[in-house]
Design a protein around this motif. Structure first.
Motif, PDB file in Angstrom:
ATOM      1  N   LEU A  57       0.858  -1.185   0.000  1.00 56.63           N
ATOM      2  CA  LEU A  57       0.000   0.000   0.000  1.00 56.63           C
ATOM      3  C   LEU A  57       0.893   1.233   0.000  1.00 56.63           C
ATOM      4  O   LEU A  57       1.654   1.456   0.941  1.00 56.63           O
ATOM      5  CB  LEU A  57      -0.939   0.012   1.210  1.00 56.63           C
ATOM      6  CG  LEU A  57      -2.079   1.034   1.132  1.00 56.63           C
ATOM      7  CD1 LEU A  57      -3.336   0.487   1.792  1.00 56.63           C
ATOM      8  CD2 LEU A  57      -1.705   2.352   1.782  1.00 56.63           C
ATOM      9  N   LEU A  58       0.811   1.986  -1.071  1.00 56.12           N
ATOM     10  CA  LEU A  58       1.609   3.207  -1.227  1.00 56.12           C
ATOM     11  C   LEU A  58       0.819   4.357  -0.606  1.00 56.12           C
ATOM     12  O   LEU A  58      -0.106   4.888  -1.215  1.00 56.12           O
ATOM     13  CB  LEU A  58       1.885   3.461  -2.708  1.00 56.12           C
ATOM     14  CG  LEU A  58       3.074   4.350  -3.055  1.00 56.12           C
ATOM     15  CD1 LEU A  58       4.360   3.763  -2.519  1.00 56.12           C
ATOM     16  CD2 LEU A  58       3.167   4.531  -4.559  1.00 56.12           C
ATOM     17  N   ALA A  59       1.153   4.697   0.634  1.00 52.90           N
ATOM     18  CA  ALA A  59       0.414   5.730   1.362  1.00 52.90           C
ATOM     19  C   ALA A  59       0.889   7.102   0.920  1.00 52.90           C
ATOM     20  O   ALA A  59       2.089   7.341   0.778  1.00 52.90           O
ATOM     21  CB  ALA A  59       0.599   5.562   2.860  1.00 52.90           C
ATOM     22  N   PHE A 202       3.175  -1.248   4.182  1.00 54.40           N
ATOM     23  CA  PHE A 202       2.950   0.171   3.960  1.00 54.40           C
ATOM     24  C   PHE A 202       4.251   0.832   3.538  1.00 54.40           C
ATOM     25  O   PHE A 202       5.293   0.627   4.164  1.00 54.40           O
ATOM     26  CB  PHE A 202       2.416   0.851   5.232  1.00 54.40           C
ATOM     27  CG  PHE A 202       1.017   0.468   5.586  1.00 54.40           C
ATOM     28  CD1 PHE A 202      -0.052   1.203   5.122  1.00 54.40           C
ATOM     29  CD2 PHE A 202       0.768  -0.650   6.372  1.00 54.40           C
ATOM     30  CE1 PHE A 202      -1.354   0.851   5.448  1.00 54.40           C
ATOM     31  CE2 PHE A 202      -0.527  -1.010   6.696  1.00 54.40           C
ATOM     32  CZ  PHE A 202      -1.593  -0.258   6.233  1.00 54.40           C
ATOM     33  N   VAL A 203       4.179   1.620   2.467  1.00 54.08           N
ATOM     34  CA  VAL A 203       5.317   2.389   1.972  1.00 54.08           C
ATOM     35  C   VAL A 203       4.872   3.830   1.831  1.00 54.08           C
ATOM     36  O   VAL A 203       3.879   4.113   1.149  1.00 54.08           O
ATOM     37  CB  VAL A 203       5.813   1.840   0.614  1.00 54.08           C
ATOM     38  CG1 VAL A 203       6.940   2.717   0.079  1.00 54.08           C
ATOM     39  CG2 VAL A 203       6.276   0.395   0.753  1.00 54.08           C
ATOM     40  N   ASN A 204       5.583   4.734   2.474  1.00 56.01           N
ATOM     41  CA  ASN A 204       5.250   6.159   2.388  1.00 56.01           C
ATOM     42  C   ASN A 204       5.798   6.732   1.090  1.00 56.01           C
ATOM     43  O   ASN A 204       6.989   6.597   0.784  1.00 56.01           O
ATOM     44  CB  ASN A 204       5.832   6.922   3.575  1.00 56.01           C
ATOM     45  CG  ASN A 204       5.148   6.555   4.874  1.00 56.01           C
ATOM     46  OD1 ASN A 204       4.010   6.117   4.884  1.00 56.01           O
ATOM     47  ND2 ASN A 204       5.851   6.730   5.978  1.00 56.01           N
ATOM     48  N   ALA A 205       4.926   7.377   0.339  1.00 54.80           N
ATOM     49  CA  ALA A 205       5.320   8.005  -0.929  1.00 54.80           C
ATOM     50  C   ALA A 205       5.768   9.429  -0.640  1.00 54.80           C
ATOM     51  O   ALA A 205       4.951  10.354  -0.611  1.00 54.80           O
ATOM     52  CB  ALA A 205       4.169   7.982  -1.917  1.00 54.80           C
ATOM     53  N   GLU A 206       7.037   9.611  -0.412  1.00 54.24           N
ATOM     54  CA  GLU A 206       7.589  10.924  -0.115  1.00 54.24           C
ATOM     55  C   GLU A 206       8.277  11.489  -1.349  1.00 54.24           C
ATOM     56  O   GLU A 206       8.940  10.778  -2.078  1.00 54.24           O
ATOM     57  CB  GLU A 206       8.582  10.835   1.047  1.00 54.24           C
ATOM     58  CG  GLU A 206       7.959  10.320   2.349  1.00 54.24           C
ATOM     59  CD  GLU A 206       8.978  10.181   3.448  1.00 54.24           C
ATOM     60  OE1 GLU A 206      10.181  10.379   3.141  1.00 54.24           O
ATOM     61  OE2 GLU A 206       8.598   9.877   4.587  1.00 54.24           O
ATOM     62  N   GLY A 207       8.109  12.782  -1.555  1.00 52.43           N
ATOM     63  CA  GLY A 207       8.731  13.429  -2.700  1.00 52.43           C
ATOM     64  C   GLY A 207       7.964  13.165  -3.987  1.00 52.43           C
ATOM     65  O   GLY A 207       6.779  12.816  -3.991  1.00 52.43           O
ATOM     66  N   ALA A 208       8.679  13.337  -5.103  1.00 55.75           N
ATOM     67  CA  ALA A 208       8.055  13.165  -6.413  1.00 55.75           C
ATOM     68  C   ALA A 208       7.745  11.692  -6.666  1.00 55.75           C
ATOM     69  O   ALA A 208       8.439  10.795  -6.196  1.00 55.75           O
ATOM     70  CB  ALA A 208       8.967  13.710  -7.509  1.00 55.75           C
ATOM     71  N   LEU A 209       6.679  11.451  -7.422  1.00 58.45           N
ATOM     72  CA  LEU A 209       6.239  10.103  -7.763  1.00 58.45           C
ATOM     73  C   LEU A 209       6.008  10.041  -9.267  1.00 58.45           C
ATOM     74  O   LEU A 209       5.189  10.767  -9.813  1.00 58.45           O
ATOM     75  CB  LEU A 209       4.949   9.754  -7.011  1.00 58.45           C
ATOM     76  CG  LEU A 209       4.306   8.405  -7.342  1.00 58.45           C
ATOM     77  CD1 LEU A 209       5.227   7.261  -6.957  1.00 58.45           C
ATOM     78  CD2 LEU A 209       2.951   8.268  -6.656  1.00 58.45           C
ATOM     79  N   SER A 210       6.752   9.156  -9.928  1.00 60.16           N
ATOM     80  CA  SER A 210       6.579   8.938 -11.364  1.00 60.16           C
ATOM     81  C   SER A 210       6.185   7.485 -11.582  1.00 60.16           C
ATOM     82  O   SER A 210       6.641   6.588 -10.862  1.00 60.16           O
ATOM     83  CB  SER A 210       7.872   9.255 -12.129  1.00 60.16           C
ATOM     84  OG  SER A 210       8.937   8.428 -11.686  1.00 60.16           O
ATOM     85  N   VAL A 211       5.328   7.256 -12.564  1.00 59.38           N
ATOM     86  CA  VAL A 211       4.777   5.918 -12.783  1.00 59.38           C
ATOM     87  C   VAL A 211       4.920   5.546 -14.248  1.00 59.38           C
ATOM     88  O   VAL A 211       4.942   6.403 -15.141  1.00 59.38           O
ATOM     89  CB  VAL A 211       3.298   5.850 -12.363  1.00 59.38           C
ATOM     90  CG1 VAL A 211       3.157   6.107 -10.873  1.00 59.38           C
ATOM     91  CG2 VAL A 211       2.451   6.821 -13.159  1.00 59.38           C
TER      92      VAL A 211
END
Length: 506
Positions: A57-59, A202-211
């Motif tokens: 789960l990308l929080a 659980f993984v915290n999505a910190e900063g920029a996120l590219s997919v």
């Protein structure tokens, strides 16, 4: 000559070098990656993990970031904000009936899960109310709901409604069964614990996120880690906003919310009350505290403006006077047009967005249908494909929402003016009427300003009616554009030229 190879790193949480100056990235492999820690994302992740899937789960900014600063409690109940009549017109009677049944099943399953988690629920009830100009439409809604999904609604007349709510503003009501109020923060905390116990990481999505979601394996890159998954589910407004408009479009509508203190209020009904239609207000009582939210025509920029709009809406229902508005705030909420945006985009990528805030029944429906599509290959999620485009966005969407909002507001106001005609003051028959006073310059100026304002109001009403028709036409055209392209039959070569006779010379 034989060579011994180094042992292969584990499949999960492996650290491998990347072609980047930022250093090595942590690679996290999984079966399903859920982006967004709202109710739908947490229920979806926990259910898939209990079925044996490896889930990450990308929080977005922490697991509990999905708790909204919203004064109203969430409600779990069947049904959709879109009227059943319009739903039947969009997808057909049979598909509308199946969607209502799926919604009722999801609400019952959600109530069962909440009870197993030990979350306190109540007060009970969700009441859709209508003013006099929309009472007949609400009664037709009740009749159609009884035909398609029996025993899910109860019609309430004007007298009983006034006794329940302590106000004479509304002329009809429609109770939804079952319906329970739930504290969103308590529910999300319990769902996080349950998902962690089921094995969700659980993984915290910190900063920029590219997919990169195009291939068989999906990639979600952050500053120092990468998630690789075969299935991706994007859930909630925070996830939609984080991925950007190029991946998932997020239609929004302006709302204001806050609360009032009404000492001595005698409203016995403590469930959620919502006005019929896509633009209205919602409120519930907690003792003498009235928590209220209302949609506005345009975004409100300041807390003072939000308090002014709230007081105007609340004064139409209860005598709030000039009371202090607690926690007045303006915000933008998801507005996909009265139905959840629930569909499969790229192969193996699922999107779920419920309209408004606190619609737990739609969150449980989204999680249930995505789990069925991934784990059981259930294709009933295609029933919601006609609503995948959501509402209109950009300036077109703003004009459409503005016109629809004022069309309903003016319809209610005009109905009130017609229902209560102005009575002229009675004059004594023996006393002659006084002669009109001579018009001074200031009186003429005030009279001209009043006539200009009256003309402006009539012109604004005519313009808004025209804009409403234009906006609804645009919305219908945008909704049917995809279906027209899919249903367009191939044209026979030279078919039109053979039917048309060539011109002849004389």
């Amino acid at each position: 000559m034989s060579q011994t190879s180094a042992p292969r790193p584990p499949a999960h949480d492996a650290t491998v070098p990347e072609r980047s100056a930022a250093g090595p990235k942590r690679i996290i492999d999984c079966d399903v990656c859920v982006v967004g820690g709202d109710v739908a994302g947490l229920v979806l992740a926990g259910d898939l993990a209990r079925r044996g899937r490896d889930v990450v789960l990308l929080a977005i900014a922490g697991p509990s970031a999905a708790v909204p600063s919203w004064p109203l409690d969430s409600v779990i109940a069947p049904g959709f904000p879109l009227s059943t009549l319009e739903l039947s017109g969009r997808v057909g009677r049979d598909d509308a009936q199946e969607l209502l049944i799926l919604s009722a099943q999801a609400a019952e399953a959600g109530l069962g899960l909440i009870e197993r988690l030990g979350i306190e629920i109540g007060p009970r009830g969700r009441l859709t109310v209508a003013r006099a100009h929309a009472a007949e439409d609400l009664y037709r809604e009740h009749e159609l709901r009884q035909e398609l999904a029996p025993d899910t609604t109860v019609f309430v007349g004007a007298e009983d409604l006034a006794a329940l709510l302590g106000t004479q503003t509304f002329a009809a009501g429609l109770g939804v069964v079952p319906a329970e109020r739930v504290r969103t923060a308590s529910l999300i905390a319990a769902l996080e614990d349950a998902a962690g116990a089921a094995g969700v990481r659980f993984v915290n999505a910190e900063g920029a996120l590219s997919v990169d979601l195009k291939g068989v394996r999906k990639y979600l890159d952050m500053a120092n880690q990468r998630v690789r998954a075969f299935q991706v589910a994007v859930c909630g407004p925070a996830a939609f906003a984080r991925l950007g408009s190029g991946v998932a479009r997020l239609p929004r509508a302006p709302w204001v919310s806050g609360s009032f203190r009404l000492p001595g209020s005698n409203a016995p009904y403590a469930g959620l009350v919502e006005e019929f239609g896509l633009t209205g207000l919602a409120y519930h009582f907690d003792g003498d505290r009235l928590a209220l939210a209302a949609q506005s025509a345009l975004p409100v920029m300041t807390r003072v403006g939000a308090a002014r709009v709230l007081r105007r809406h609340a004064a139409e229902v209860y005598p709030v006077g000039g009371g202090l508005v607690e926690g007045a705030r303006a915000r933008s909420l998801p507005d996909p047009g009265g139905m959840p945006m629930l569909y499969e985009g790229e192969r193996g990528v699922w999107y779920a967005l419920a309209p408004g805030a606190g619609s737990l029944g739609l969150d449980f429906l989204a999680a249930r249908m995505i789990v069925g599509a991934i784990a059981e290959r259930d294709d009933r999620i295609a029933l919601l494909q006609p609503f995948a485009t959501g509402g209109l966005s950009g300036w077109t969407g703003r004009v459409a929402r503005f016109a629809a909002f004022w069309h309903l507001r003016l319809a209610a106001r005009l109905h009130m003016e017609k229902g209560v005609p102005a009575l002229a003051p009675a004059q004594e028959p023996d006393v002659p009427a006084p002669l009109p006073a001579p018009a001074t310059a200031s009186a003429l100026a005030r009279r001209s300003v009043a006539s200009a304002a009256s003309a402006s109001r009539h012109a604004a009403r005519a313009a808004l009616h025209a804009a409403s028709g234009w906006a609804s036409g645009l919305a219908t055209r945008a909704a049917s554009e995809g279906s027209r392209r899919r249903r367009r039959a191939p044209v026979e070569p030279h078919g039109e030229l053979e039917d048309e006779a060539p011109p002849q010379r004389r």
